[in-house]
Enzyme design. Structure first.
Site, PDB file in Angstrom:
ATOM      1  N   SER A  41       0.820  -1.201   0.000  1.00  0.00           N
ATOM      2  CA  SER A  41       0.000   0.000   0.000  1.00  0.00           C
ATOM      3  C   SER A  41       0.864   1.266   0.000  1.00  0.00           C
ATOM      4  O   SER A  41       1.629   1.486  -0.941  1.00  0.00           O
ATOM      5  CB  SER A  41      -0.961  -0.046   1.196  1.00  0.00           C
ATOM      6  OG  SER A  41      -1.945   0.947   1.101  1.00  0.00           O
ATOM      7  N   ASP A 127      -9.395  -6.085  -4.149  1.00  0.00           N
ATOM      8  CA  ASP A 127      -8.916  -4.908  -3.433  1.00  0.00           C
ATOM      9  C   ASP A 127      -9.868  -3.738  -3.691  1.00  0.00           C
ATOM     10  O   ASP A 127      -9.995  -3.259  -4.811  1.00  0.00           O
ATOM     11  CB  ASP A 127      -7.505  -4.548  -3.887  1.00  0.00           C
ATOM     12  CG  ASP A 127      -6.819  -3.552  -2.983  1.00  0.00           C
ATOM     13  OD1 ASP A 127      -7.519  -2.722  -2.367  1.00  0.00           O
ATOM     14  OD2 ASP A 127      -5.576  -3.579  -2.896  1.00  0.00           O
ATOM     15  N   HIS A 167      -7.338  -5.841   0.271  1.00  0.00           N
ATOM     16  CA  HIS A 167      -6.208  -4.937   0.471  1.00  0.00           C
ATOM     17  C   HIS A 167      -5.414  -5.383   1.692  1.00  0.00           C
ATOM     18  O   HIS A 167      -5.593  -4.861   2.799  1.00  0.00           O
ATOM     19  CB  HIS A 167      -6.704  -3.500   0.644  1.00  0.00           C
ATOM     20  CG  HIS A 167      -5.604  -2.484   0.584  1.00  0.00           C
ATOM     21  ND1 HIS A 167      -4.987  -2.135  -0.597  1.00  0.00           N
ATOM     22  CD2 HIS A 167      -4.986  -1.767   1.559  1.00  0.00           C
ATOM     23  CE1 HIS A 167      -4.065  -1.224  -0.358  1.00  0.00           C
ATOM     24  NE2 HIS A 167      -4.031  -0.984   0.948  1.00  0.00           N
TER      25      HIS A 167
END
Length: 340
Positions: A41, A127, A167
């Site tokens: 991320s 995600d 995610h």
């Protein structure tokens, strides 16, 4: 009155005494040909920034749930929109042209140092935080950069985007959090992402990984501030030392960047102990550096993200970026030579 002044003096000096006694990073025999940056991320964006700013130190990168280098352009609204939701879609061609120009000016590193680099881009189909289209733009950034730069024909770019996870960073065990994005953002998906990352960066393993047998050590991050400047990091970071490194043998180096809300202050040692990197570090004889950010409201970074939109200054993604210079200080302290 004297007692009061004495007490105040002790209170003022106590933090200094603690900082002075904090452990420093050990000096290792780092093999400069076996280095990589890894991130999830915001850590994925940070890994790309470190690689592009200092390709002579880190030609290899694993990008998990991140987008293309330079995507935010120093703007938070761009980061939250185009670079996370993909609306509007990142202009990959413009970003490649920008990186090429910045390299020529010395703002980032010489792209020729990526000639034999390996880039592994992993993202989940489910995600909902960083859209798959943004991650795909990250893949296209590296491919177009390679195609536009004659010296980079040998750079390997591998996309792994067909897996069903949300995610998070997938780990080997199975559980009910693979399709969720919940703390500590390690999805039990039955896929050992750490093992695949090491294989992509350094080749097939000699044997399977077992339980980590090395040492996870804390170290003083403030001691590595570039020129004394605040890099907006936590006081304490972590480094994992596999048995080979502890024995004084040559070893590689991976810098692993956590994601937002995944720093130690938020999730404890979950990322630094349970992401899976340490047990594979034993197999490959690779030290793992785990830098830690800190949350703040001035500058605005309440989720303790790495700086990929400019909260630390306009030069955040260049060779002059304070967090990037901190990383260089840290890896040099560990024993990585200044250049290749």
């Amino acid at each position: 009155m004297r007692k009061t002044l004495g007490l105040l003096t002790l209170l003022l000096l106590a933090p200094l005494a603690c900082a002075a006694g904090a452990p420093s990073l050990p000096t290792l025999k780092i093999n400069a040909s076996r280095t990589a940056v890894v991130g999830l991320s915001s850590g994925a964006y940070m890994a790309a920034q470190v690689q592009l700013a200092y390709p002579e130190l880190f030609p290899n990168a694993a990008i998990v749930a991140g987008g293309p280098f330079g995507c935010a352009g120093g703007k938070l609204d761009m980061a939250l929109g185009s670079c996370m939701k993909g609306v509007p879609a990142p202009d990959v061609g413009a970003l490649v042209a920008g990186a090429t120009s910045r390299s020529a000016s010395g703002d980032i590193g010489a792209l020729k140092n990526l000639a034999h680099g390996r880039v592994y881009l992993l993202h989940g189909k489910d995600d909902a935080l960083v859209a798959p289209a943004v991650a795909e733009a990250g893949v296209q950034f590296y491919r177009q950069l390679r195609d536009a730069t004659p010296a980079l024909k040998g750079m390997q770019v591998h996309e792994d985007g067909g897996r069903a996870f949300a995610h998070n960073l997938p780990v080997a065990g199975k559980g009910d959090d693979c399709g969720k994005s919940v703390a500590p953002y390690l999805g039990h998906c039955g896929f050992d992402a750490a093992g695949e990352i090491f294989a992509q960066m350094f080749g097939k393993p000699a044997h399977a990984a077992g339980r980590a047998q090395g040492e996870l050590r804390a170290f003083d991050q403030d001691a590595l501030r570039p020129g004394g400047a605040d890099a907006f990091l936590a006081d304490t970071g972590y480094v994992y030392l596999p048995p080979a490194c502890l024995a004084g043998k040559p070893c590689g180096l991976v810098v692993a960047f956590h994601g937002c809300k995944q720093n130690a202050a938020a999730v404890g040692k979950a990322f630094v102990e349970d992401a899976g990197f340490n047990r594979w570090a034993d197999v490959y004889a690779v030290a793992v550096l785990y830098p830690q950010t800190r949350a703040s409201f001035a500058p605005l970074n309440p989720q303790a993200c790495w700086d990929w939109w400019g909260y630390s200054g306009a030069d955040y993604d260049s060779r002059q970026g304070v967090q990037l210079r901190w990383v260089v200080n840290a890896v040099r302290a560990l024993g990585l030579p200044a250049g290749r």
